[in-house]
Design a protein around this motif. Structure first.
Motif, short mmCIF file in Angstrom:
data_model
loop_
_atom_site.label_atom_id
_atom_site.label_comp_id
_atom_site.label_asym_id
_atom_site.label_seq_id
_atom_site.Cartn_x
_atom_site.Cartn_y
_atom_site.Cartn_z
N PHE A 32 7.35 -12.15 2.22
CA PHE A 32 6.63 -10.89 2.10
C PHE A 32 5.42 -10.86 3.04
O PHE A 32 5.17 -9.85 3.70
CB PHE A 32 6.20 -10.68 0.64
N GLN A 33 4.69 -11.97 3.10
CA GLN A 33 3.54 -12.04 4.00
C GLN A 33 3.98 -11.92 5.46
O GLN A 33 3.35 -11.23 6.26
CB GLN A 33 2.78 -13.35 3.79
N GLN A 34 5.07 -12.60 5.80
CA GLN A 34 5.58 -12.50 7.17
C GLN A 34 6.01 -11.08 7.47
O GLN A 34 5.75 -10.56 8.56
CB GLN A 34 6.75 -13.47 7.37
N PHE A 35 6.69 -10.45 6.52
CA PHE A 35 7.10 -9.06 6.71
C PHE A 35 5.89 -8.17 6.94
O PHE A 35 5.89 -7.32 7.84
CB PHE A 35 7.89 -8.57 5.48
N ASN A 36 4.83 -8.35 6.12
CA ASN A 36 3.63 -7.53 6.27
C ASN A 36 2.97 -7.75 7.62
O ASN A 36 2.48 -6.79 8.24
CB ASN A 36 2.64 -7.81 5.14
N LEU A 37 2.94 -9.00 8.09
CA LEU A 37 2.36 -9.26 9.41
C LEU A 37 3.15 -8.55 10.51
O LEU A 37 2.57 -7.91 11.39
CB LEU A 37 2.31 -10.77 9.68
N ILE A 38 4.46 -8.66 10.43
CA ILE A 38 5.32 -8.01 11.43
C ILE A 38 5.16 -6.50 11.33
O ILE A 38 5.06 -5.80 12.34
CB ILE A 38 6.79 -8.44 11.25
N TRP A 39 5.14 -5.98 10.09
CA TRP A 39 4.99 -4.53 9.89
C TRP A 39 3.67 -4.03 10.46
O TRP A 39 3.62 -3.01 11.13
CB TRP A 39 5.08 -4.21 8.41
N ASP A 40 2.58 -4.75 10.18
CA ASP A 40 1.27 -4.34 10.70
C ASP A 40 1.28 -4.36 12.22
O ASP A 40 0.73 -3.45 12.86
CB ASP A 40 0.18 -5.26 10.16
N LYS A 41 1.88 -5.38 12.81
CA LYS A 41 1.94 -5.48 14.27
C LYS A 41 2.73 -4.30 14.85
O LYS A 41 2.28 -3.64 15.78
CB LYS A 41 2.60 -6.80 14.67
N LYS A 42 3.89 -4.03 14.26
CA LYS A 42 4.71 -2.92 14.76
C LYS A 42 4.01 -1.58 14.54
O LYS A 42 4.12 -0.68 15.37
CB LYS A 42 6.08 -2.91 14.09
N SER A 43 3.31 -1.45 13.42
CA SER A 43 2.59 -0.22 13.13
C SER A 43 1.49 0.00 14.16
O SER A 43 1.31 1.13 14.66
CB SER A 43 2.00 -0.28 11.72
N LYS A 44 0.75 -1.05 14.50
CA LYS A 44 -0.29 -0.93 15.51
C LYS A 44 0.31 -0.58 16.87
O LYS A 44 -0.23 0.27 17.59
CB LYS A 44 -1.09 -2.23 15.62
N GLU A 45 1.42 -1.24 17.22
CA GLU A 45 2.09 -0.93 18.50
C GLU A 45 2.54 0.52 18.53
O GLU A 45 2.38 1.21 19.54
CB GLU A 45 3.29 -1.85 18.70
N TYR A 46 3.12 0.99 17.42
CA TYR A 46 3.59 2.37 17.35
C TYR A 46 2.42 3.34 17.48
O TYR A 46 2.50 4.32 18.21
CB TYR A 46 4.33 2.60 16.04
N GLN A 47 1.32 3.05 16.77
CA GLN A 47 0.14 3.93 16.84
C GLN A 47 -0.41 3.96 18.25
O GLN A 47 -0.79 5.02 18.76
CB GLN A 47 -0.93 3.46 15.85
N GLN A 48 -0.45 2.80 18.91
CA GLN A 48 -0.94 2.74 20.29
C GLN A 48 -0.02 3.54 21.22
O GLN A 48 -0.49 4.27 22.08
CB GLN A 48 -1.03 1.27 20.76
#
Length: 142
Positions: A73-89
């Protein structure tokens, strides 16, 4: 418990069972009843021990699974946050590019409008009024 201890308990139960049978054959019913009660007690104790061992094993497995789940779950959240930031950028970059493109298109459109702008054609009535105004202005100067 390991297999040797379980084997020893099974052997002891078998010996007790043989002892009980011998007591019944010899007519020692009280001693046979005591042996039977001891066998029942040992079987009950062994069943409880196995049940507790199984519960402990299940608890360990459950904790291991929960720990693995939390890690995943922690790994998923890290990946999700990273992808979310990339998408927002990426979205911000596209908005900025679109704004620049629109500014450029507006400037280009305005430039084309100015180039196409024709000299106005005044009506004959207006031209006539201007001539009259010009004559009256000369007349007053003289």
């Amino acid at each position: 418990m390991n297999e040797t201890q379980e084997s020893a308990i099974a052997d002891f139960l078998q010996i007790l069972e043989e002892h009980r049978k011998n007591c019944v054959r010899q007519g020692k019913y009280v001693e046979a009843d005591v042996a039977k009660n001891r066998i029942d007690e040992l079987k009950s104790h062994e069943a409880n021990r196995r049940l507790e061992a199984m519960k402990d094993q299940h608890e360990r497995e459950k904790l291991g699974i929960e720990e693995a789940h939390m890690l995943e779950f922690q790994q998923f959240n890290l990946i999700w946050d990273k992808k979310s930031k990339e998408y927002q950028q990426q979205c911000d970059d596209q908005v900025n590019m679109m704004m620049e493109r629109h500014k450029h298109e507006i400037k280009e459109y305005q430039r084309k409008l100015i180039e196409r702008q024709q000299k106005p054609k005044f009506s004959s009535v207006l031209l006539n009024y201007r001539k009259i105004e010009e004559h009256l202005a000369r007349a007053k100067k003289l």
